[in-house]
Design a protein around this motif. Structure first.
Motif, PDB file in Angstrom:
ATOM      1  N   MET A  19       0.844  -1.207   0.000  1.00  0.00           N
ATOM      2  CA  MET A  19       0.000   0.000   0.000  1.00  0.00           C
ATOM      3  C   MET A  19       0.875   1.250   0.000  1.00  0.00           C
ATOM      4  O   MET A  19       0.512   2.274  -0.571  1.00  0.00           O
ATOM      5  CB  MET A  19      -0.931   0.038   1.215  1.00  0.00           C
ATOM      6  CG  MET A  19      -2.227  -0.695   1.043  1.00  0.00           C
ATOM      7  SD  MET A  19      -3.147  -0.317  -0.462  1.00  0.00           S
ATOM      8  CE  MET A  19      -3.816   1.309  -0.154  1.00  0.00           C
ATOM      9  N   GLU A  32       0.569   4.238  -2.605  1.00  0.00           N
ATOM     10  CA  GLU A  32       0.329   5.619  -2.159  1.00  0.00           C
ATOM     11  C   GLU A  32       1.336   6.573  -2.808  1.00  0.00           C
ATOM     12  O   GLU A  32       0.973   7.634  -3.308  1.00  0.00           O
ATOM     13  CB  GLU A  32       0.452   5.702  -0.630  1.00  0.00           C
ATOM     14  CG  GLU A  32       0.259   7.117  -0.106  1.00  0.00           C
ATOM     15  CD  GLU A  32       0.740   7.327   1.322  1.00  0.00           C
ATOM     16  OE1 GLU A  32       0.951   6.343   2.061  1.00  0.00           O
ATOM     17  OE2 GLU A  32       0.928   8.496   1.707  1.00  0.00           O
ATOM     18  N   CYS A  55      -7.607   2.049   1.880  1.00  0.00           N
ATOM     19  CA  CYS A  55      -7.545   3.513   1.748  1.00  0.00           C
ATOM     20  C   CYS A  55      -8.264   4.214   2.896  1.00  0.00           C
ATOM     21  O   CYS A  55      -8.288   5.449   2.957  1.00  0.00           O
ATOM     22  CB  CYS A  55      -8.112   3.954   0.405  1.00  0.00           C
ATOM     23  SG  CYS A  55      -7.049   3.432  -0.942  1.00  0.00           S
ATOM     24  N   TYR A 101      -6.211   6.827   4.465  1.00  0.00           N
ATOM     25  CA  TYR A 101      -6.133   8.163   3.834  1.00  0.00           C
ATOM     26  C   TYR A 101      -7.429   8.932   4.065  1.00  0.00           C
ATOM     27  O   TYR A 101      -7.428  10.150   4.200  1.00  0.00           O
ATOM     28  CB  TYR A 101      -5.784   8.031   2.342  1.00  0.00           C
ATOM     29  CG  TYR A 101      -4.619   7.093   2.137  1.00  0.00           C
ATOM     30  CD1 TYR A 101      -3.369   7.397   2.678  1.00  0.00           C
ATOM     31  CD2 TYR A 101      -4.779   5.883   1.484  1.00  0.00           C
ATOM     32  CE1 TYR A 101      -2.303   6.510   2.560  1.00  0.00           C
ATOM     33  CE2 TYR A 101      -3.722   4.997   1.360  1.00  0.00           C
ATOM     34  CZ  TYR A 101      -2.490   5.313   1.900  1.00  0.00           C
ATOM     35  OH  TYR A 101      -1.444   4.437   1.793  1.00  0.00           O
ATOM     36  N   TRP A 102      -8.554   8.175   4.099  1.00  0.00           N
ATOM     37  CA  TRP A 102      -9.845   8.816   4.395  1.00  0.00           C
ATOM     38  C   TRP A 102      -9.795   9.424   5.796  1.00  0.00           C
ATOM     39  O   TRP A 102     -10.232  10.554   6.016  1.00  0.00           O
ATOM     40  CB  TRP A 102     -10.970   7.771   4.286  1.00  0.00           C
ATOM     41  CG  TRP A 102     -12.345   8.374   4.398  1.00  0.00           C
ATOM     42  CD1 TRP A 102     -13.137   8.803   3.381  1.00  0.00           C
ATOM     43  CD2 TRP A 102     -13.062   8.642   5.618  1.00  0.00           C
ATOM     44  NE1 TRP A 102     -14.313   9.322   3.881  1.00  0.00           N
ATOM     45  CE2 TRP A 102     -14.294   9.241   5.252  1.00  0.00           C
ATOM     46  CE3 TRP A 102     -12.795   8.437   6.968  1.00  0.00           C
ATOM     47  CZ2 TRP A 102     -15.250   9.634   6.177  1.00  0.00           C
ATOM     48  CZ3 TRP A 102     -13.748   8.841   7.905  1.00  0.00           C
ATOM     49  CH2 TRP A 102     -14.961   9.419   7.499  1.00  0.00           C
ATOM     50  N   PHE A 115     -12.757   5.560  -4.153  1.00  0.00           N
ATOM     51  CA  PHE A 115     -11.291   5.423  -4.109  1.00  0.00           C
ATOM     52  C   PHE A 115     -10.637   6.722  -4.597  1.00  0.00           C
ATOM     53  O   PHE A 115      -9.748   7.279  -3.946  1.00  0.00           O
ATOM     54  CB  PHE A 115     -10.910   4.227  -4.996  1.00  0.00           C
ATOM     55  CG  PHE A 115      -9.452   4.068  -5.304  1.00  0.00           C
ATOM     56  CD1 PHE A 115      -8.520   3.887  -4.296  1.00  0.00           C
ATOM     57  CD2 PHE A 115      -9.007   4.047  -6.617  1.00  0.00           C
ATOM     58  CE1 PHE A 115      -7.166   3.707  -4.591  1.00  0.00           C
ATOM     59  CE2 PHE A 115      -7.659   3.864  -6.926  1.00  0.00           C
ATOM     60  CZ  PHE A 115      -6.741   3.699  -5.907  1.00  0.00           C
ATOM     61  N   PHE A 135      -8.237  10.520  -2.685  1.00  0.00           N
ATOM     62  CA  PHE A 135      -6.989  11.147  -3.144  1.00  0.00           C
ATOM     63  C   PHE A 135      -7.228  12.444  -3.933  1.00  0.00           C
ATOM     64  O   PHE A 135      -6.309  12.932  -4.596  1.00  0.00           O
ATOM     65  CB  PHE A 135      -6.216  10.163  -4.034  1.00  0.00           C
ATOM     66  CG  PHE A 135      -5.711   8.960  -3.286  1.00  0.00           C
ATOM     67  CD1 PHE A 135      -4.564   9.033  -2.510  1.00  0.00           C
ATOM     68  CD2 PHE A 135      -6.404   7.757  -3.335  1.00  0.00           C
ATOM     69  CE1 PHE A 135      -4.097   7.927  -1.813  1.00  0.00           C
ATOM     70  CE2 PHE A 135      -5.946   6.644  -2.642  1.00  0.00           C
ATOM     71  CZ  PHE A 135      -4.794   6.733  -1.880  1.00  0.00           C
TER      72      PHE A 135
END
Ligand SMILES: Cc1cc2nc3c(=O)[nH]c(=O)nc-3n(C[C@H](O)[C@H](O)[C@H](O)COP(=O)(O)O)c2cc1C
Length: 196
Positions: A65, A69, A100, A103-104, A142, A146
């Motif tokens: 991951m 990223e 993810c 990141y959220w 997804f 980002f």
């Protein structure tokens, strides 16, 4: 211009990956720096919902991951390609999307994640006259983590019955998706994220 392609095909000669290669060739031919990541080659652990990331801003799993990223954050264009499996994306790609959550959390809870606007494309194929909307919803989720704006899609249904001539046409048609790159400006991306 850095372009990243993420293929969730099971094997290199599968149709979704041939379409993916055809789309990405447009960028290799026009000075783009194209990097391809094959989900089948990634070492990915499943998110187990431990929620450690909400406290630490980190994931307890060290695997590919981190590679993904880095590749996403250094790209201007991100293209994902996947076949439809049981109305959705293949499980390993879904495992990547679930991971993810980190990141959220960084973006929406901790406020420590920022990423410049990028342009995203989704290519998919289905054996029958399938509904692509479930897979599209997952890819949009997804992308949104980002700040990748969903700029275009190419869906090829009925691959079970497709002949070589029809597939050759699809390989040409998918290249038109690259026109979406020029049509979407930085300004329109920023506007669309401001309205989320
Ligand atoms: C596990 C699995 C599940 C599938 N589920 C669906 C489905 O729900 N709907 C559909 O239209 N086709 C389904 N298919 C057919 C594939 O979407 C189709 O064969 C597609 O062309 C495969 O893409 P690929 O050549 O890139 O692997 C499924 C195929 C597999 C192997």
């Amino acid at each position: 211009m850095n372009v990243l392609g993420i293929s969730a095909a099971g094997a290199p000669n599968n149709r979704s990956e041939l379409l993916f290669n055809s789309f990405l060739d447009e960028f290799s031919e026009s000075s783009g720096d194209v990097k391809k990541i094959f989900v089948r080659d990634l070492k990915i652990s499943f998110c187990d919902g431990c929620r450690d990331c909400e406290k630490t801003g980190k994931c307890k799993f060290t695997d590919d991951m981190q590679v993904l990223e880095k590749a996403i954050s250094s790209s201007v264009i991100v293209a994902v390609s996947a076949p439809i499996y049981f109305t959705s994306v293949p499980a390993k790609l879904k495992a990547v999307v679930d991971r993810c959550q980190l990141y959220w959390v960084r973006k929406n809870i901790l406020g420590t994640f920022s990423s410049s606007p990028q342009k995203g494309f989704f290519i998919s194929v289905a054996g029958r006259n399938s509904d692509f909307s479930h897979a599209e919803t997952i890819i949009k989720a997804f992308f949104s983590v980002f700040n990748i704006k969903f700029c275009g899609k190419f869906y090829l249904p009925n691959t079970d019955k497709l002949n070589d001539e029809q597939f050759a046409k699809a390989l040409k048609d998918v290249k038109k998706l690259s026109h979406g790159v020029a049509e979407v400006t930085e300004e329109t991306i920023k506007k669309s994220f401001n309205s989320l």
